[in-house]
Design a protein around this motif. Sequence first.
Motif, PDB file in Angstrom:
ATOM      1  N   ASN A  70       0.815  -1.211   0.000  1.00 17.79           N
ATOM      2  CA  ASN A  70       0.000   0.000   0.000  1.00 17.79           C
ATOM      3  C   ASN A  70       0.851   1.264   0.000  1.00 17.79           C
ATOM      4  O   ASN A  70       0.425   2.298  -0.516  1.00 17.79           O
ATOM      5  N   ALA A  71       2.056   1.184   0.566  1.00 17.70           N
ATOM      6  CA  ALA A  71       2.965   2.327   0.462  1.00 17.70           C
ATOM      7  C   ALA A  71       3.363   2.559  -0.994  1.00 17.70           C
ATOM      8  O   ALA A  71       3.488   3.710  -1.442  1.00 17.70           O
ATOM      9  N   ASP A  72       3.541   1.468  -1.748  1.00 18.43           N
ATOM     10  CA  ASP A  72       3.830   1.595  -3.178  1.00 18.43           C
ATOM     11  C   ASP A  72       2.681   2.310  -3.891  1.00 18.43           C
ATOM     12  O   ASP A  72       2.908   3.135  -4.786  1.00 18.43           O
ATOM     13  N   ARG A  73       1.472   2.006  -3.499  1.00 19.42           N
ATOM     14  CA  ARG A  73       0.308   2.605  -4.146  1.00 19.42           C
ATOM     15  C   ARG A  73       0.135   4.072  -3.750  1.00 19.42           C
ATOM     16  O   ARG A  73      -0.073   4.938  -4.601  1.00 19.42           O
ATOM     17  N   THR A  74       0.227   4.354  -2.469  1.00 20.09           N
ATOM     18  CA  THR A  74       0.009   5.738  -2.030  1.00 20.09           C
ATOM     19  C   THR A  74       1.112   6.658  -2.538  1.00 20.09           C
ATOM     20  O   THR A  74       0.867   7.854  -2.748  1.00 20.09           O
ATOM     21  N   ALA A  75       2.312   6.132  -2.761  1.00 21.77           N
ATOM     22  CA  ALA A  75       3.388   6.951  -3.312  1.00 21.77           C
ATOM     23  C   ALA A  75       3.046   7.451  -4.707  1.00 21.77           C
ATOM     24  O   ALA A  75       3.577   8.472  -5.162  1.00 21.77           O
ATOM     25  N   LEU A  76       2.132   6.754  -5.375  1.00 20.38           N
ATOM     26  CA  LEU A  76       1.706   7.148  -6.715  1.00 20.38           C
ATOM     27  C   LEU A  76       0.328   7.800  -6.703  1.00 20.38           C
ATOM     28  O   LEU A  76      -0.284   7.987  -7.754  1.00 20.38           O
ATOM     29  N   GLY A  77      -0.161   8.138  -5.507  1.00 21.80           N
ATOM     30  CA  GLY A  77      -1.453   8.803  -5.404  1.00 21.80           C
ATOM     31  C   GLY A  77      -2.643   7.876  -5.525  1.00 21.80           C
ATOM     32  O   GLY A  77      -3.775   8.349  -5.727  1.00 21.80           O
ATOM     33  N   LEU A  78      -2.428   6.569  -5.379  1.00 24.56           N
ATOM     34  CA  LEU A  78      -3.511   5.603  -5.481  1.00 24.56           C
ATOM     35  C   LEU A  78      -4.108   5.309  -4.107  1.00 24.56           C
ATOM     36  O   LEU A  78      -3.466   5.511  -3.076  1.00 24.56           O
ATOM     37  N   VAL A  79      -5.319   4.808  -4.113  1.00 19.06           N
ATOM     38  CA  VAL A  79      -5.998   4.432  -2.880  1.00 19.06           C
ATOM     39  C   VAL A  79      -5.476   3.070  -2.421  1.00 19.06           C
ATOM     40  O   VAL A  79      -5.301   2.158  -3.248  1.00 19.06           O
ATOM     41  N   PRO A  80      -5.193   2.881  -1.138  1.00 18.46           N
ATOM     42  CA  PRO A  80      -4.757   1.561  -0.661  1.00 18.46           C
ATOM     43  C   PRO A  80      -5.792   0.486  -0.973  1.00 18.46           C
ATOM     44  O   PRO A  80      -7.001   0.749  -0.982  1.00 18.46           O
ATOM     45  N   VAL A  81      -5.309  -0.706  -1.253  1.00 19.97           N
ATOM     46  CA  VAL A  81      -6.205  -1.842  -1.360  1.00 19.97           C
ATOM     47  C   VAL A  81      -6.507  -2.333   0.050  1.00 19.97           C
ATOM     48  O   VAL A  81      -5.658  -2.288   0.935  1.00 19.97           O
ATOM     49  N   ARG A  82      -7.717  -2.795   0.250  1.00 20.70           N
ATOM     50  CA  ARG A  82      -8.155  -3.248   1.568  1.00 20.70           C
ATOM     51  C   ARG A  82      -7.908  -4.751   1.710  1.00 20.70           C
ATOM     52  O   ARG A  82      -8.152  -5.523   0.777  1.00 20.70           O
ATOM     53  N   ALA A  83      -7.426  -5.153   2.869  1.00 18.23           N
ATOM     54  CA  ALA A  83      -7.245  -6.578   3.136  1.00 18.23           C
ATOM     55  C   ALA A  83      -8.599  -7.255   3.220  1.00 18.23           C
ATOM     56  O   ALA A  83      -9.526  -6.766   3.877  1.00 18.23           O
ATOM     57  N   ASP A  84      -8.742  -8.380   2.556  1.00 19.39           N
ATOM     58  CA  ASP A  84      -9.979  -9.157   2.543  1.00 19.39           C
ATOM     59  C   ASP A  84      -9.676 -10.525   3.146  1.00 19.39           C
ATOM     60  O   ASP A  84      -8.780 -11.231   2.670  1.00 19.39           O
ATOM     61  N   SER A  85     -10.402 -10.887   4.179  1.00 17.79           N
ATOM     62  CA  SER A  85     -10.114 -12.135   4.891  1.00 17.79           C
ATOM     63  C   SER A  85     -10.239 -13.346   3.979  1.00 17.79           C
ATOM     64  O   SER A  85      -9.508 -14.341   4.148  1.00 17.79           O
TER      65      SER A  85
END
Length: 279
Positions: A56-71
């Motif tokens: 998610n740090a990789d994503r937010t560094a590019l201005g993307l929304v974090p992906v949510r963990a799904d059980s």
Amino acid sequence: MTRISSAPRRRGLAPLALLVVLGASLIGPALVSATDTAVSAATITAQEAKILTLLNADRTALGLVPVRADSRLMAIARARSADMIANSYFSHTLPDGRNVFDILSASKLTWYSAGEILAWNNYPMDVSASTANRQWMNSPGHKAVVISTGFNYVGVGLAVDGSTGKKMWTAVFMKGPDRTGAFANLAPPTTSSGSTATTRKVNLAWSGADIRLQVLTAGLHHYIIQRKFDSSGWMTVTGTTGRSLVVLASKGHRHEFRIAAYDRAGNLGGWSTQVVDLR
């Protein structure tokens, strides 16, 4: 040494009717070998949380929304990694010919597209996650899955061969319906004189919204407000789309108020609670 899979894959399917929690038993009884016992479940879980943070740090560094963990995806990813350790292979295709898309479909998850990325290494546990993440981000095909604007949920799974120290990593990304509850924050209440000598007005105010996903955010639907006093149980006061409410509270009692929010998909978020002590 680190290896990463060479063929991250995506495929779209029509949505299915039901959502179910997928257990590891879906892939078969021989998923966990004796070698997996060398590392505690708590350690594995902590490392899975670490790689999820890195992704998610990789994503937010590019201005993307974090992906949510799904059980459900976590169960699939863990089972995939455990199966590769137990059966000594490294592939998107299981020994029985199935792949993660077959598993998703068999689980009756509603999903529209998905991607799986794999990695393994023999690095010490404290750097294994960062190594796998770095390798994924250095591979254009794998990076494309990590930073996709089409996925909103993810599951990550680690399995460890206790004899060799081999760490097997799986990440399963998915585009699916919103199943993340909205949020609400109840501000500290204020009080004013009530309508009688034995009551006071309690002024409640709150804020909230649906938690944003990269895609398919359902949107906020309404709030639900509950109260209790002293040792009584919670009682629902109202459901509302508003942002404030005035209620009467009896003097001489400890009052608790809490609020939560539903999104348009029917997901309920966590409660936000405040106390008004009129004793």
